[in-house]
Motif scaffolding. Structure first.
Motif, mmCIF file in Angstrom:
data_model
loop_
_atom_site.group_PDB
_atom_site.id
_atom_site.type_symbol
_atom_site.label_atom_id
_atom_site.label_comp_id
_atom_site.label_asym_id
_atom_site.label_seq_id
_atom_site.Cartn_x
_atom_site.Cartn_y
_atom_site.Cartn_z
ATOM 1 N N THR A 1 0.821 -1.210 0.000
ATOM 2 C CA THR A 1 0.000 0.000 0.000
ATOM 3 C C THR A 1 0.854 1.259 0.000
ATOM 4 O O THR A 1 0.562 2.236 -0.698
ATOM 5 C CB THR A 1 -0.932 0.008 1.230
ATOM 6 O OG1 THR A 1 -1.719 -1.181 1.223
ATOM 7 C CG2 THR A 1 -1.859 1.205 1.206
ATOM 8 N N ASP B 1 -6.766 -5.257 4.919
ATOM 9 C CA ASP B 1 -6.939 -4.118 4.006
ATOM 10 C C ASP B 1 -7.196 -2.835 4.784
ATOM 11 O O ASP B 1 -6.643 -1.773 4.463
ATOM 12 C CB ASP B 1 -8.101 -4.379 3.044
ATOM 13 C CG ASP B 1 -7.794 -5.473 2.033
ATOM 14 O OD1 ASP B 1 -6.599 -5.795 1.851
ATOM 15 O OD2 ASP B 1 -8.747 -6.009 1.434
ATOM 16 N N SER C 1 -3.997 -1.608 6.396
ATOM 17 C CA SER C 1 -3.089 -1.066 5.382
ATOM 18 C C SER C 1 -3.504 0.326 4.946
ATOM 19 O O SER C 1 -2.668 1.224 4.793
ATOM 20 C CB SER C 1 -3.042 -1.993 4.161
ATOM 21 O OG SER C 1 -2.577 -3.271 4.520
ATOM 22 N N LEU C 2 -4.802 0.512 4.740
ATOM 23 C CA LEU C 2 -5.304 1.828 4.329
ATOM 24 C C LEU C 2 -5.091 2.863 5.427
ATOM 25 O O LEU C 2 -4.750 4.021 5.151
ATOM 26 C CB LEU C 2 -6.787 1.740 3.957
ATOM 27 C CG LEU C 2 -7.094 0.975 2.666
ATOM 28 C CD1 LEU C 2 -8.602 0.804 2.497
ATOM 29 C CD2 LEU C 2 -6.501 1.704 1.458
ATOM 30 N N ALA D 1 -1.362 3.727 5.440
ATOM 31 C CA ALA D 1 -1.063 4.590 4.295
ATOM 32 C C ALA D 1 -1.586 6.000 4.520
ATOM 33 O O ALA D 1 -0.918 6.986 4.181
ATOM 34 C CB ALA D 1 -1.666 3.999 3.019
#
Length: 199
Positions: free
Chosen positions: A25, A161, A164-165, A168
């Motif tokens: 990511t 997910d 990770s987002l 980021a």
């Protein structure tokens, strides 16, 4: 704009789910440099000059790794031992890193409850990270709250997910200046910022 250097270390990267997702990511982000230490130095022979040059070119240092035996993988310790030289990073003439920021980004097998006085590991994660905090202090850097992913063995794909987002979003917020010190001071973990912090 501040630039972020991610010093990444995972000795078994091919087996990773969490760290692989975090790295994938963040590779797409502007202002973020990912330096994979095991890829760069498979023999553990660290190029001190290269690493010091990278530090000088960046404003924020992230030590990203799985949390092994209440610490980091071996190459993280090797990197700290060799790169943060006396009278360069610390000592009476060691001002190279003064004013820069540092944080840990770790993944833990145990759940958040395991890192409490009543939990399996008896102490909060901040206690185990004290050596990194003191290293930052010795080098005249600001140590920021860590990014922590708990319970990695039980994470489902959508949970990974989401983590990770969030990671980021936080790194891009730091790199853009959107996330300022007043946003994270006093937090136990920087994850608490969530998404879309207004600077």
């Amino acid at each position: 704009m501040p630039s972020v250097l991610v010093q990444f270390a995972h000795p078994s990267f091919y087996r990773s789910r969490i760290q692989k997702a975090l790295v994938k990511t963040c590779k797409k982000l502007d202002g973020i440099t990912i330096n994979d230490l095991y890829e760069q130095y498979p023999d553990l022979h660290i190029d001190v000059k290269r690493e010091q040059d990278l530090l000088l070119k960046h404003d924020i240092l992230v030590l990203q790794h799985p949390f092994y035996w209440y610490s980091g993988p071996a190459i993280i310790k090797q990197w700290l031992d060799l790169v943060l030289e006396y009278n360069w990073a610390y000592g009476p003439k060691g001002f190279a890193l003064q004013g820069k920021k540092m944080l840990s980004a770790i993944s833990c097998g145990g759940g958040e409850n395991a890192y409490t006085p009543e939990g399996h590991n008896s102490f909060p994660i901040s206690q185990f990270l004290l050596p990194y905090r003191q290293t930052a202090s010795l080098c005249r850097m600001e140590y920021m709250p860590p990014f922590v992913v708990y319970g990695t063995h039980r994470k489902k794909s959508n949970d990974i997910d989401d983590e990770s987002l969030m990671y980021a979003d936080i790194l891009s917020g730091l790199a853009s200046g959107r996330i300022q010190p007043e946003n994270y001071r006093g937090l136990e973990v920087i994850n608490s910022l969530g998404h879309g912090i207004e600077g």
